[in-house]
Design a protein around this motif. Structure first.
Motif: not given
Length: 411
Positions: A19-22, A66-68, A72-75
């Protein structure tokens, strides 16, 4: 100069999805390099297009990225269709990582990842998620939702979603040696990240033939089975996607008018291969249809019906300017004029009572970055109130205050 290493064998695990937020990170252990050496991470999409570059200087210890910050910038997401059927939610994305060691005037490619599959979702930083069970498998899988049993009012849109990775291909924690100017180095992907990692070869990411259907089971309120309906056939799976079906529960109620409970699952032939979603039917004559649709914590669409009237507050804002008084001025022309005016609509819904389990699940609505109202408008939740009080067991009242993302503007 760029020097590429000989290809290194990498073991890949197809069950892993992130998950993008994990927590999503890649870590290097580098020793005995010069003070000017650094690691550069090139993040690409699945087609090899550049998305971002990250850099860190080498040191005598772990180097991690940290790859998030990129993920997270692609929503992106796809709006549900009008009619029941399958579609791609659009919340699954695949990425590739190319790692380079830069020292003096030399650049060496030290790692090229397969495709890393991530879903737009979230988790606690300390939460260890096993996302493998949410990926499609002919042996069985879990649907992309944590929703408990909820009520259904005829006309309500409901969804069923699951993740589709890359079949037959597999990434797992990786360890390989870097070319050393002194000492040995290694690179690993954090095993707690749970990435579904598919192969980067684009030819492998096409549709896969399949024959799936949605099974609707109609029951009375006491649990007696009235009958079943098989519908919404799916003949192929698009890899690296979130496969979603807009359900057709109303057709079940039409065929079996005495239905009190509907259970929905995915079948392959006669074999049920997913868990069931359960809906308890509320008659339209006694209940209101006031739904919101939102992207849940796993990147799938979910629905909640507040079953309550809506209160609308209307206010306006305006910008003015002053006009000069002239000999030709007459009544009605105005000395202070309106340059721009806008209308703001705010909506408040105090929902019908819900169970404790539904109340806890509604935290996902409060945290969602994508919420639509019953008419399909993107909305912004300004206030979410919900107190889970043990004294009001299974009678919790959710309240939201929201506005549309667009408004009337004149000027």
């Amino acid at each position: 100069t760029i020097k590429e290493m000989a290809k290194t064998t990498v073991t890949i695990t197809p069950e892993d999805i992130s998950l993008t937020g994990a927590p999503n990170w890649i870590q290097f252990s580098v020793t005995e390099y010069g003070s000017d050496a650094y690691i550069e991470i090139d993040v690409q999409d699945s087609e090899g297009n550049h998305l971002a570059t990250l850099q860190k200087s080498c040191s005598n210890g772990p180097i991690w990225f940290n790859l998030n910050s990129v993920f997270n910038s692609y929503n992106s997401y796809n709006v549900p269709p009008v009619s029941p059927g399958w579609f791609d939610t659009g919340t699954g994305h695949s990425y590739r990582i190319v790692a380079k060691l830069v020292e003096d005037d030399n650049t060496t490619i030290v790692y090229e990842s397969p495709a890393l599959y991530v879903l737009q979702g979230y988790a606690l930083p300390s939460e260890s998620l096993d996302m493998s069970r949410y990926q499609y498998s002919a042996n069985g899988f879990t649907l992309l939702t944590d929703r408990p049993t909820t009520y259904y009012v005829p006309g309500q849109k409901e969804f069923l979603s699951f993740a589709v990775g890359v079949p037959y291909i597999t990434v797992s924690p990786v360890s390989l040696l870097l070319p050393a100017s002194g000492g040995s180095q290694s690179v690993t992907i954090n095993s707690n990240t749970s990435w579904l990692v598919g192969e980067a070869v684009r030819a492998k990411s096409g549709p896969v033939p399949i024959n799936l259907k949605v099974l609707y089971k109609a029951l009375t309120t006491s649990g007696i089975v009235l009958g079943t309906i098989e519908a919404q056939t799916k003949t192929e799976l698009n890899t690296m996607s979130v496969s979603t079906c807009l359900l057709d529960i109303d057709s079940v109620l039409t065929k079996y008018p005495k239905t009190g409970i509907v259970r929905v699952s995915v079948i392959d032939g006669t074999k049920m291969i997913s868990n069931e979603l359960e809906y308890r039917i509320h008659p339209a004559s006694l209940h209101q249809l006031r739904p919101v649709y939102f992207i849940n914590k796993f990147g799938g669409w979910d629905t909640f019906n507040f079953d309550a009237p809506i209160k609308e507050d209307i206010s306006n804002e305006m910008d003015t300017y002053n006009r000069s008084l002239t000999p030709s001025y007459s009544k009605g022309e105005g000395l202070k004029m309106v340059a721009r005016t806008s209308l703001n609509n705010t909506y408040t819904i105090e929902g019908a009572p819900v169970s404790d389990d539904v109340a806890r699940w509604l935290k996902e609505l409060a945290l969602s970055r994508v919420v639509l109202d019953g008419e399909g408008n993107y909305i912004i939740i300004e206030e979410f109130k919900l107190t889970i009080d043990p004294e009001n067991r299974d009678m919790q009242i959710p309240t939201i205050k929201y506005r549309l993302s667009e408004s009337y503007v004149n000027g």
